[in-house]
Design an enzyme around this catalytic site. Structure first.
Site, PDB file in Angstrom:
ATOM      1  N   TYR A   1     -34.594  49.460  33.332  1.00  0.00           N
ATOM      2  CA  TYR A   1     -36.400  48.061  33.153  1.00  0.00           C
ATOM      3  C   TYR A   1     -36.949  47.567  33.907  1.00  0.00           C
ATOM      4  O   TYR A   1     -37.218  48.078  34.973  1.00  0.00           O
ATOM      5  CB  TYR A   1     -37.096  48.239  31.569  1.00  0.00           C
ATOM      6  CG  TYR A   1     -38.165  47.373  32.436  1.00  0.00           C
ATOM      7  CD1 TYR A   1     -39.398  47.858  32.015  1.00  0.00           C
ATOM      8  CD2 TYR A   1     -37.984  46.029  31.958  1.00  0.00           C
ATOM      9  CE1 TYR A   1     -40.830  47.933  32.204  1.00  0.00           C
ATOM     10  CE2 TYR A   1     -39.124  45.217  32.211  1.00  0.00           C
ATOM     11  CZ  TYR A   1     -40.223  45.807  32.723  1.00  0.00           C
ATOM     12  OH  TYR A   1     -41.452  44.892  32.497  1.00  0.00           O
TER      13      TYR A   1
ATOM     14  N   GLU B   1     -40.004  38.958  34.793  1.00  0.00           N
ATOM     15  CA  GLU B   1     -39.725  39.426  34.007  1.00  0.00           C
ATOM     16  C   GLU B   1     -38.453  39.590  33.095  1.00  0.00           C
ATOM     17  O   GLU B   1     -38.719  39.991  31.876  1.00  0.00           O
ATOM     18  CB  GLU B   1     -39.108  40.980  34.976  1.00  0.00           C
ATOM     19  CG  GLU B   1     -40.537  41.730  35.673  1.00  0.00           C
ATOM     20  CD  GLU B   1     -41.048  42.478  34.747  1.00  0.00           C
ATOM     21  OE1 GLU B   1     -40.497  42.692  33.694  1.00  0.00           O
ATOM     22  OE2 GLU B   1     -42.291  42.944  35.146  1.00  0.00           O
TER      23      GLU B   1
ATOM     24  N   ASP C   1     -40.793  50.773  29.847  1.00  0.00           N
ATOM     25  CA  ASP C   1     -41.029  49.826  29.069  1.00  0.00           C
ATOM     26  C   ASP C   1     -41.628  49.789  27.772  1.00  0.00           C
ATOM     27  O   ASP C   1     -41.946  51.247  27.893  1.00  0.00           O
ATOM     28  CB  ASP C   1     -41.548  48.480  29.458  1.00  0.00           C
ATOM     29  CG  ASP C   1     -43.277  48.449  29.034  1.00  0.00           C
ATOM     30  OD1 ASP C   1     -43.749  49.541  29.657  1.00  0.00           O
ATOM     31  OD2 ASP C   1     -43.614  46.951  28.548  1.00  0.00           O
TER      32      ASP C   1
END
Length: 341
Positions: free
Chosen positions: A169, A86, A187
């Site tokens: 997020y 991520e 996102d």
DNA sequence: GAGTCGTGGCT
DNA sequence: TAGCCAAGACT
């Protein structure tokens, strides 16, 4: 390998993860009239799931069939693998992340392994992924995890959010993908899918709005497993089919319900989406300076850094910025290196 | 809330 | 070619 973590719930490689179909998630958002969609071409694109048809089932089915087999989606990736991915995927295409991700996890299979290294090693290993402050933040997050969480990536959303480099997020993504929790994962892909399929516009607003968060929560399936699956699936749909340009509606599992398509795919009208220039900016200078330091495994003299940019004022400003960000460590005698601490 | 922060592939 | 775009965070 990290300490055993719960399996990822978003991977295509886990048939057992296929969720049961859940009914529509309660009522549609309250701004929405409860009526059937207008005929194609005549709809003002209301804020709702068109005709109340839930989007989850077709999107999750599509995901079952078409999801990419990405390493961080495999169960063995663990929460640390998900978290590393991520960080790297923030503003960065999958294709560029893949090789760096593999090297990173091989070298630092647990947070404590990374925390034991100098931050400059993280910056070096980041390579040319861009936005190198992410490497520093990932190192800082690993240190915090080692100190505060016994070396295990926390599963709690608030604890994730408290880590450096993790915002709204990423906290939701890690909690959802690594731990199977129910969170609205908003996102840029999901925002675009919602903008089109539900709101009926080509692009979402520049900044995430409260209305988008509310919509995302309203669309979330009720049960945890389906919600986690939905998060990955809606993101994948935006990445592969409902792309920013040249969208492939003929491959879209919810094309029949897409408010934007039904409205004739009107062009974006609002303020122009801010473009990014790069050539000649401080960012380009910073990139060149850091590239020199990444490639050198010994301290570099000022004179070597001076080669990368002709304009002295901007060059000095860029170097100062790197030092201020902790990406570069100044030594005595005008020498520089990646930070040892 | 607008600016800043890298990099490279694609059209 | 010159923009546009790619799983944001932080100030």
């Amino acid at each position: 390998m990290t300490a055993p973590t719960k399996p990822s719930h978003n991977g295509p490689s886990d048939p057992a993860a296929k969720p049961s179909r859940t009914p529509a998630p309660g009522t549609a958002p309250d701004t929405v009239p409860d009526q059937a969609p207008a005929a194609p071409g005549t709809s003002p694109a209301g804020e709702r799931e068109a005709s109340g048809v839930p989007l989850h089932a077709p999107v999750i089915d599509w995901f079952d069939e078409h999801a990419r087999d990405l390493p961080w989606r495999r169960p063995e990736a663990g929460a640390w693998g998900v978290m590393v991915s991520e960080f790297m995927l923030q503003q960065t295409p999958v294709s560029r992340v893949l090789p760096v991700y593999e090297q990173w996890l091989a070298r630092w299979p647990r947070p404590a392994d990374l925390a034991a290294e100098a931050p400059g090693e993280a910056v070096r290993a980041w390579g040319r992924l861009g936005y190198p402050r992410r490497a520093l933040r990932l190192h800082g997050a690993a240190a915090a995890i080692t100190e505060r969480h016994g070396g295990d990536v926390p599963a709690d959303h608030a604890q994730l959010l408290a880590l450096p480099g993790i915002g709204e997020y990423t906290a939701a993504a890690v909690a959802s993908f690594a731990y199977g929790q129910r969170h609205a994962v908003l996102d840029t892909n999901v925002r675009r899918v919602f903008a089109r399929a539900v709101t009926g516009v080509q692009y979402p607003p520049n900044a995430t709005t409260a209305a988008e968060r509310k919509l995302a929560r309203a669309l979330l399936p009720d049960d945890e497993a389906s919600a986690a699956r939905w998060a990955a699936a809606s993101m994948e749909l935006g990445a592969l089919v409902c792309t920013a340009k040249n969208e492939s509606c003929h491959r879209c599992p919810i094309a029949a319900q897409c408010a934007w398509r039904l409205a004739g795919k009107p062009a974006h009208d609002g303020p122009p989406r801010r473009g990014q220039t790069y050539a000649g900016t401080d960012r380009q200078v910073r990139g060149r300076l850091l590239a020199v330091l990444r490639d050198a495994h010994v301290p570099v003299p000022q004179s070597a850094l001076d080669q990368v940019w002709h304009e002295p004022v901007q060059r000095a400003r860029a170097l100062d910025g790197l030092v201020a960000d902790g990406l570069v460590e100044p030594l005595a005698d005008g020498m520089y290196r990646l930070p040892l601490s």
